[in-house]
Design a protein around this motif. Structure first.
Motif, short mmCIF file in Angstrom:
data_model
loop_
_atom_site.label_atom_id
_atom_site.label_comp_id
_atom_site.label_asym_id
_atom_site.label_seq_id
_atom_site.Cartn_x
_atom_site.Cartn_y
_atom_site.Cartn_z
N SER A 162 0.40 -0.83 -0.19
CA SER A 162 -0.09 0.28 0.05
C SER A 162 0.95 1.50 -0.10
CB SER A 162 -1.21 0.13 0.85
OG SER A 162 -0.54 0.19 2.45
N PRO A 163 0.48 2.42 -0.16
CA PRO A 163 1.40 3.35 0.49
C PRO A 163 1.48 3.79 1.05
CG PRO A 163 -0.90 4.01 -1.21
CD PRO A 163 -0.76 2.52 -0.70
N LEU A 164 1.21 3.57 2.44
CA LEU A 164 1.54 3.51 3.33
C LEU A 164 3.04 2.10 4.21
CD1 LEU A 164 1.40 4.45 6.19
CD2 LEU A 164 0.17 2.21 6.39
N SER A 165 2.48 1.28 3.33
CA SER A 165 4.23 0.28 3.33
C SER A 165 4.99 1.07 1.94
CB SER A 165 3.69 -0.81 3.82
OG SER A 165 2.97 -0.92 2.23
N VAL A 477 9.41 -4.46 7.92
CA VAL A 477 8.58 -4.25 9.48
C VAL A 477 7.42 -3.25 9.05
CG1 VAL A 477 8.59 -2.61 11.53
CG2 VAL A 477 10.67 -3.33 10.67
N ALA A 478 7.89 -2.51 7.89
CA ALA A 478 6.04 -1.34 7.65
C ALA A 478 5.39 -2.45 7.02
CB ALA A 478 6.98 -0.56 6.94
N PHE A 479 5.63 -3.81 5.74
CA PHE A 479 4.76 -4.00 4.96
C PHE A 479 4.20 -5.40 6.50
CE2 PHE A 479 4.33 -8.19 2.43
CZ PHE A 479 3.48 -7.82 1.73
N THR A 484 -0.96 -6.98 9.05
CA THR A 484 -1.35 -7.60 9.57
C THR A 484 -2.00 -6.94 11.05
OG1 THR A 484 0.82 -7.33 10.81
CG2 THR A 484 0.18 -10.00 9.39
N LEU A 485 -1.88 -5.69 11.33
CA LEU A 485 -2.84 -5.14 12.21
C LEU A 485 -3.93 -4.14 11.81
CD1 LEU A 485 -1.81 -4.17 14.52
CD2 LEU A 485 -0.43 -2.11 14.31
N HIS A 486 -5.10 -4.45 12.42
CA HIS A 486 -6.19 -4.24 11.72
C HIS A 486 -6.48 -4.56 10.49
CE1 HIS A 486 -6.30 -3.45 15.92
NE2 HIS A 486 -5.41 -2.23 16.59
#
Length: 530
Positions: A162-165, A477-479, A484-486
């Protein structure tokens, strides 16, 4: 409404841009040929830093002298030209330079220091035997990226990106190389600092003072500043400024200390297995394979940054997977020719795309032509390769920063005002991306070996090379946290920017993807992109 005051539009957030605006020449709009040649030559100059620095550091440890070092640099330059053409024509189709990678230095040095080479007394024979061992490890390691890329395995992984990771991945693909920036400038501050200041002035300030010639200074800042500071450095050298300086200072500051020009032949064409038949060692091959994995992640971040600065749409996972497959082929060619180092996408050249605002494939093809041309004409190539390293380090300060800012730019797709989940993933992954490699480096300085220290040197290299890569640590770590988090919450999907990239997860979901990334001459039916 009477009186002053801000308009309502002034308080609206900036709109999201799938393609970066302000790029003067994107992938499909080439500049004129004379300007393209100047821009291509700048890309050639920029990639020389890694090309010269890695062999200059490792070849003497192998027992090689200036002649061997020059041949390795020529070979690395020649193979980089070939791999750049293949990647930009058949791989991602992005204007990406494929060159040497610092990620492969750890397992390479481990091979150089192997006990089986310590009993070889003749320096030249030790160099040849060590080179053959490195070649064998690179050839085996190339299979990892070839398989994971062409089989589509990497595509399946990146479908969850995702853009976040992507923010920590791309950001640390640039910021993770900070040790090659100002620390390199400081090794000869009287040359490196003027180069840094002059480049910033010519590229950022001067175009606004000279409106009529703005484009010229925007796109030629590297060439102009390097020529000025190079001449200045040569004047200091011939004027005797470093005559009584310590040897270390002279090696960094003088313009006549490399010995490349005298050792280089006039004409020489590198060829496969020029150092002899490769030798294979299972443990060293696996260690090099882990370096290939770290290089795979770093190059993925660089590819994404290049697509941004070329004003292309987000790269479909299938295209990134195809590019990784061709990068595996690049490592295979590196092993066959004996470049001493594996290949990866060049973040410094990605930064140059941002500085010049020109993201066209034609420029990269021309730069590849310069690489091949000057690798064959050894004397001329050695002349440009003798540029002082502090000058190159000053360029890195700008280019790596641009790559990092491309990663930060993906925050526009994320909602930073909702849920502390987003803030935790961003902050924790970036912090760990810096903190873990710093721990590894400090441990190695004190103890003389990495934190993973078993009886198996190869296993130590496998683990330590992963922990030593900031982009790899941050991306993993980000991926993991992002997936997995929510993960099942619909609000979380929106906050991580999933909806903005969802239509680009399939190659044919957006017509712009076909425009930017389709293979030429209907080759898609032989190398499918979906």
């Amino acid at each position: 409404m009477a009186g002053g005051g801000a308009k309502q539009d002034d308080f609206q957030p900036h709109p999201v841009k799938e393609q970066l605006p302000g790029v003067e020449y994107c992938i499909t709009s080439p500049p004129h040929w004379p300007e393209a040649f100047v821009l291509g030559f700048q890309h050639y100059l920029v990639m020389l830093g890694t090309t010269v620095l890695i062999p200059s550091t490792i070849v003497p440890q192998m027992g090689g002298g200036n002649e061997e070092k020059t041949r390795v640099i020529q070979t690395l330059l020649f193979v980089a030209g070939i791999n750049t053409l293949l990647q930009s024509y058949f791989g991602t189709r992005l204007p990406t330079v494929i060159g040497g990678s610092y990620t492969f230095v750890v397992p390479t040095v481990s091979i150089v220091l192997a006990n089986r080479y310590s009993n070889v007394l003749d320096p030249h024979q030790r160099f040849l035997q060590t080179m053959r061992g490195i070649q064998g490890s690179l050839i085996v390691a190339s299979s990892f990226q070839i398989i994971i890329g062409f089989s589509g395995l990497w595509r399946n992984v990146l479908r969850f990106l995702s853009p976040l990771s992507a923010v920590p991945l791309v950001t640390l693909a640039g910021l993770g190389l900070y040790t090659f920036g100002f620390p390199g400038v400081g090794k000869c501050i009287e040359i490196g600092l003027p180069q840094l200041i002059l480049l910033v002035f010519i590229s950022q300030y001067l175009p606004h003072c000279l409106k009529g010639r703005r484009a010229f200074f925007d796109r030629s800042a590297v060439l102009i500043s390097v020529i000025i500071v190079w001449v200045y450095a040569h004047i200091l050298t011939v004027g005797g400024a470093y005559k009584n300086s310590p040897p270390k200072t002279q090696s960094h500051c003088r313009t006549d200390r490399f010995g490349l020009i005298t050792a280089a032949p006039w004409i020489r064409i590198p060829y496969p297995f020029q150092w002899g038949s490769p030798t294979f060692h299972a443990g060293e091959a696996f260690a090099m394979m882990f370096a290939s994995f770290a290089s795979l992640i770093e190059s993925t971040g660089t590819f994404i940054a290049v697509s941004r600065y070329a004003s292309a749409t987000p790269v479909p996972p299938s295209i990134l997977s195809r590019g990784v497959g061709w990068q595996g082929m690049a490592i295979l060619f590196s092993g066959m020719f004996g470049t001493l180092n594996g290949s990866s996408a060049s973040p410094e050249n990605a930064g140059l795309l941002a500085l010049t605002r020109v993201g066209i494939r034609r420029v990269i093809w021309i730069s590849a032509g310069f690489m091949i041309f000057f690798s064959v004409l050894g004397k001329f190539g050695a002349l440009f390769a003798s540029i002082s390293m502090p000058i190159v380090a000053a360029l890195y300060c700008i280019f790596f920063a641009y790559v990092a800012s491309a990663g930060l730019g993906f925050l526009q797709f994320c909602n930073l005002n909702s849920f502390f989940r987003t803030k935790f993933i961003l902050g924790f992954s970036i912090f760990m991306g810096f903190s873990v490699p710093q721990y590894v480096n400090e441990f190695a300085v004190v103890a003389g070996y990495g934190p993973v220290h078993t009886r198996s040197r190869s296993f130590n290299d496998m683990v330590n090379v992963i922990y030593s890569s900031p982009a790899t640590v941050a991306a993993i770590v980000a991926f993991f946290l992002d997936c997995t988090l929510h993960h099942g919450d619909n609000a979380v999907q929106r906050d991580r920017g999933w909806q903005w990239w969802e239509k680009f997860r399939s190659f044919k979901s957006d017509t712009r993807s076909e425009e930017f990334y389709s293979l030429p001459f209907n080759l898609n039916k032989y190398f499918p992109s979906v």
